[in-house]
Write a protein that holds these residues in place. Sequence first.
Motif, PDB file in Angstrom:
ATOM      1  N   CYS A 220       0.831  -1.210   0.000  1.00  0.00           N
ATOM      2  CA  CYS A 220       0.000   0.000   0.000  1.00  0.00           C
ATOM      3  C   CYS A 220       0.862   1.255   0.000  1.00  0.00           C
ATOM      4  O   CYS A 220       1.969   1.268   0.531  1.00  0.00           O
ATOM      5  CB  CYS A 220      -0.916   0.000   1.222  1.00  0.00           C
ATOM      6  N   GLN A 221       0.299   2.332  -0.577  1.00  0.00           N
ATOM      7  CA  GLN A 221       1.049   3.585  -0.695  1.00  0.00           C
ATOM      8  C   GLN A 221       0.816   4.519   0.485  1.00  0.00           C
ATOM      9  O   GLN A 221       1.595   5.438   0.715  1.00  0.00           O
ATOM     10  CB  GLN A 221       0.658   4.323  -1.985  1.00  0.00           C
ATOM     11  N   GLN A 222      -0.273   4.354   1.196  1.00  0.00           N
ATOM     12  CA  GLN A 222      -0.631   5.269   2.281  1.00  0.00           C
ATOM     13  C   GLN A 222      -1.270   4.487   3.421  1.00  0.00           C
ATOM     14  O   GLN A 222      -1.664   3.334   3.235  1.00  0.00           O
ATOM     15  CB  GLN A 222      -1.642   6.311   1.783  1.00  0.00           C
ATOM     16  N   VAL A 223      -1.400   5.160   4.580  1.00  0.00           N
ATOM     17  CA  VAL A 223      -2.004   4.541   5.765  1.00  0.00           C
ATOM     18  C   VAL A 223      -3.292   5.267   6.127  1.00  0.00           C
ATOM     19  O   VAL A 223      -3.345   6.489   6.105  1.00  0.00           O
ATOM     20  CB  VAL A 223      -1.064   4.667   6.981  1.00  0.00           C
ATOM     21  N   LEU A 224      -4.306   4.506   6.494  1.00  0.00           N
ATOM     22  CA  LEU A 224      -5.520   5.099   7.056  1.00  0.00           C
ATOM     23  C   LEU A 224      -5.491   4.904   8.571  1.00  0.00           C
ATOM     24  O   LEU A 224      -5.339   3.780   9.058  1.00  0.00           O
ATOM     25  CB  LEU A 224      -6.778   4.438   6.489  1.00  0.00           C
ATOM     26  N   PHE A 225      -5.626   6.024   9.292  1.00  0.00           N
ATOM     27  CA  PHE A 225      -5.683   5.955  10.745  1.00  0.00           C
ATOM     28  C   PHE A 225      -7.131   6.093  11.199  1.00  0.00           C
ATOM     29  O   PHE A 225      -7.904   6.866  10.639  1.00  0.00           O
ATOM     30  CB  PHE A 225      -4.829   7.055  11.374  1.00  0.00           C
ATOM     31  N   THR A 226      -7.468   5.322  12.227  1.00  0.00           N
ATOM     32  CA  THR A 226      -8.805   5.407  12.805  1.00  0.00           C
ATOM     33  C   THR A 226      -8.659   5.859  14.254  1.00  0.00           C
ATOM     34  O   THR A 226      -7.543   5.914  14.789  1.00  0.00           O
ATOM     35  CB  THR A 226      -9.497   4.033  12.802  1.00  0.00           C
ATOM     36  N   ASP A 227      -9.764   6.163  14.844  1.00  0.00           N
ATOM     37  CA  ASP A 227      -9.810   6.416  16.273  1.00  0.00           C
ATOM     38  C   ASP A 227      -9.238   5.180  16.964  1.00  0.00           C
ATOM     39  O   ASP A 227      -9.660   4.054  16.675  1.00  0.00           O
ATOM     40  CB  ASP A 227     -11.282   6.671  16.633  1.00  0.00           C
ATOM     41  N   SER A 228      -8.255   5.355  17.862  1.00  0.00           N
ATOM     42  CA  SER A 228      -7.529   4.187  18.366  1.00  0.00           C
ATOM     43  C   SER A 228      -8.380   3.350  19.331  1.00  0.00           C
ATOM     44  O   SER A 228      -8.067   2.190  19.569  1.00  0.00           O
ATOM     45  CB  SER A 228      -6.216   4.625  19.035  1.00  0.00           C
ATOM     46  N   ALA A 229      -9.462   3.910  19.875  1.00  0.00           N
ATOM     47  CA  ALA A 229     -10.307   3.142  20.789  1.00  0.00           C
ATOM     48  C   ALA A 229     -11.211   2.157  20.028  1.00  0.00           C
ATOM     49  O   ALA A 229     -11.320   0.999  20.401  1.00  0.00           O
ATOM     50  CB  ALA A 229     -11.157   4.086  21.639  1.00  0.00           C
ATOM     51  N   THR A 230     -11.825   2.607  18.934  1.00  0.00           N
ATOM     52  CA  THR A 230     -12.766   1.741  18.212  1.00  0.00           C
ATOM     53  C   THR A 230     -12.100   0.994  17.054  1.00  0.00           C
ATOM     54  O   THR A 230     -12.610  -0.020  16.599  1.00  0.00           O
ATOM     55  CB  THR A 230     -13.912   2.573  17.612  1.00  0.00           C
ATOM     56  N   VAL A 231     -10.980   1.526  16.557  1.00  0.00           N
ATOM     57  CA  VAL A 231     -10.367   1.054  15.313  1.00  0.00           C
ATOM     58  C   VAL A 231     -11.433   0.920  14.219  1.00  0.00           C
ATOM     59  O   VAL A 231     -11.400  -0.001  13.398  1.00  0.00           O
ATOM     60  CB  VAL A 231      -9.571  -0.262  15.500  1.00  0.00           C
ATOM     61  N   ASP A 232     -12.394   1.818  14.218  1.00  0.00           N
ATOM     62  CA  ASP A 232     -13.444   1.790  13.199  1.00  0.00           C
ATOM     63  C   ASP A 232     -13.784   3.217  12.718  1.00  0.00           C
ATOM     64  O   ASP A 232     -13.919   3.449  11.532  1.00  0.00           O
ATOM     65  CB  ASP A 232     -14.702   1.100  13.758  1.00  0.00           C
ATOM     66  N   THR A 233     -13.905   4.154  13.675  1.00  0.00           N
ATOM     67  CA  THR A 233     -14.202   5.535  13.293  1.00  0.00           C
ATOM     68  C   THR A 233     -12.990   6.135  12.581  1.00  0.00           C
ATOM     69  O   THR A 233     -11.877   6.142  13.117  1.00  0.00           O
ATOM     70  CB  THR A 233     -14.549   6.378  14.539  1.00  0.00           C
ATOM     71  N   ILE A 234     -13.209   6.617  11.367  1.00  0.00           N
ATOM     72  CA  ILE A 234     -12.096   7.049  10.513  1.00  0.00           C
ATOM     73  C   ILE A 234     -11.590   8.435  10.909  1.00  0.00           C
ATOM     74  O   ILE A 234     -12.383   9.361  11.096  1.00  0.00           O
ATOM     75  CB  ILE A 234     -12.560   7.069   9.036  1.00  0.00           C
ATOM     76  N   ASP A 235     -10.257   8.568  11.040  1.00  0.00           N
ATOM     77  CA  ASP A 235      -9.648   9.888  11.216  1.00  0.00           C
ATOM     78  C   ASP A 235      -9.186  10.422   9.855  1.00  0.00           C
ATOM     79  O   ASP A 235      -9.891  11.157   9.211  1.00  0.00           O
ATOM     80  CB  ASP A 235      -8.479   9.822  12.205  1.00  0.00           C
ATOM     81  N   GLU A 236      -8.010  10.038   9.424  1.00  0.00           N
ATOM     82  CA  GLU A 236      -7.476  10.527   8.148  1.00  0.00           C
ATOM     83  C   GLU A 236      -6.264   9.704   7.772  1.00  0.00           C
ATOM     84  O   GLU A 236      -5.909   8.748   8.460  1.00  0.00           O
ATOM     85  CB  GLU A 236      -7.113  12.006   8.250  1.00  0.00           C
ATOM     86  N   LEU A 237      -5.593  10.091   6.679  1.00  0.00           N
ATOM     87  CA  LEU A 237      -4.350   9.437   6.298  1.00  0.00           C
ATOM     88  C   LEU A 237      -3.205  10.131   7.036  1.00  0.00           C
ATOM     89  O   LEU A 237      -3.428  11.114   7.741  1.00  0.00           O
ATOM     90  CB  LEU A 237      -4.154   9.509   4.778  1.00  0.00           C
ATOM     91  N   GLY A 238      -1.974   9.668   6.830  1.00  0.00           N
ATOM     92  CA  GLY A 238      -0.838  10.256   7.541  1.00  0.00           C
ATOM     93  C   GLY A 238      -0.699  11.752   7.289  1.00  0.00           C
ATOM     94  O   GLY A 238      -0.318  12.500   8.176  1.00  0.00           O
ATOM     95  N   GLY A 239      -1.006  12.192   6.079  1.00  0.00           N
ATOM     96  CA  GLY A 239      -0.862  13.612   5.752  1.00  0.00           C
ATOM     97  C   GLY A 239      -1.949  14.115   4.831  1.00  0.00           C
ATOM     98  O   GLY A 239      -1.778  15.127   4.152  1.00  0.00           O
ATOM     99  N   MET A 240      -3.078  13.422   4.762  1.00  0.00           N
ATOM    100  CA  MET A 240      -4.171  13.824   3.877  1.00  0.00           C
ATOM    101  C   MET A 240      -5.513  13.522   4.528  1.00  0.00           C
ATOM    102  O   MET A 240      -5.645  12.528   5.252  1.00  0.00           O
ATOM    103  CB  MET A 240      -4.091  13.076   2.536  1.00  0.00           C
ATOM    104  N   ASN A 241      -6.502  14.334   4.235  1.00  0.00           N
ATOM    105  CA  ASN A 241      -7.870  14.081   4.712  1.00  0.00           C
ATOM    106  C   ASN A 241      -8.584  13.134   3.762  1.00  0.00           C
ATOM    107  O   ASN A 241      -8.199  12.981   2.605  1.00  0.00           O
ATOM    108  CB  ASN A 241      -8.643  15.398   4.814  1.00  0.00           C
TER     109      ASN A 241
END
Length: 374
Positions: A220-241
């Motif tokens: 993969c070229q990028q990472v998707l980060f989620t809320d660390s408690a649910t690991v489901d609610t989406i935050d953003e990528l490392g440097g992109m929305n």
Amino acid sequence: MTDLAFTHTEADRLPAAEREALLADPGFGNVFTDHMVSVVWTKDAGWHDAEVIPYGPIQMDPASSVLHYGQEIFEGLKAYRRADGSIVTFRPEANARRLNESAVRLALPEIPEELFVAGVRELVRIDADWVPSGYDQSLYLRPFMIADESFLGVRAAERARFMIIASPAGPYFSGGVKPVSIWLSRDLARAGRGGTGAAKCGGNYAASLLPQQVAADNGCQQVLFTDSATVDTIDELGGMNLFLVRADGTLLTPRLNGNILDGITRRSLIQLAKDRGHAVEERDLTVSEWREGVAAGTITEAFACGTAAVITPIRQLKSEDFAIDFGESGPGELTMALREELTGIQFGTREDRHGWLSQITEPAAGAAETAAAR
Ligand SMILES: *Cc1c(COP(=O)(O)O)cnc(C)c1O
């Protein structure tokens, strides 16, 4: 604030032929212009010594606080050369405001917005020859602030430095806009409740590098980060929305939940989508919703956005035990329409309805004909 005026120290400029050779294919973040901006802050004297000086290494004490505790923030914006030879920047005052929001979180001093914008304008004017004119090329500007007090105690530094460097940049994607695969980071996070996720600081990027390596190991070229408690609610990528598009044309994007950056590209795209009559929902968004929506055919496009790459279409989201895949269909229709519209405004082929551009240099005499012939 003592003095808004910048003093200039002229650099030995790179010969024009060498500069033009670099501008032919600058890549991203490799090449830097002849000058840089520096402004010093001390607790006692405030902001002072505003200078444009030759680009080059800076002297720093090994005990400088930024080297030990990471008290650093930054911004990213671009200057564009239009067909008529003039140079513009995109919403620089929004970057100034956001730098100050980051400054508050990192216990760094706020800088007057006029000083930030004046620094951007000075540097671009002085190094105007470095603003490239090729397709999708621009001058990427990197304002940043570091704590540089020589002191190992743990408290906010009483001395800081604001700088701007500039780097000519080619199209982010050399082979055209291709949909990417992104990796769902489960165990590694970049932000958490009450942390620095909403600030643009180097530390957030440091935390994203290992997950980025894991993503690369998984193709993969990028990472998707989620809320660390649910690991489901989406935050953003490392440097992109992140945005999802519903089949009915509605745009979905995570609300500003304190963990994600208030992207200027994000904000601009929300406005442009609304202008086109699309509904935009800023709310909690989950991986489950994305997964079920793609399976049911109700979610049809996904993209990431930021200043550097503008819009990156997303083809699939992968994790250890599932993949959500849009298939081989290529970038989504609305994804590409929004990209066209935003870059059109920046390069002057679409009307700037919202007054987002600020002009830095006048059209060049005879430049319109040159551009038209290109
Ligand atoms: C800079 C950045 C973005 C994009 O912001 P823009 O203002 O659109 O360039 C998104 N997420 C993070 C974490 C960032 O650092």
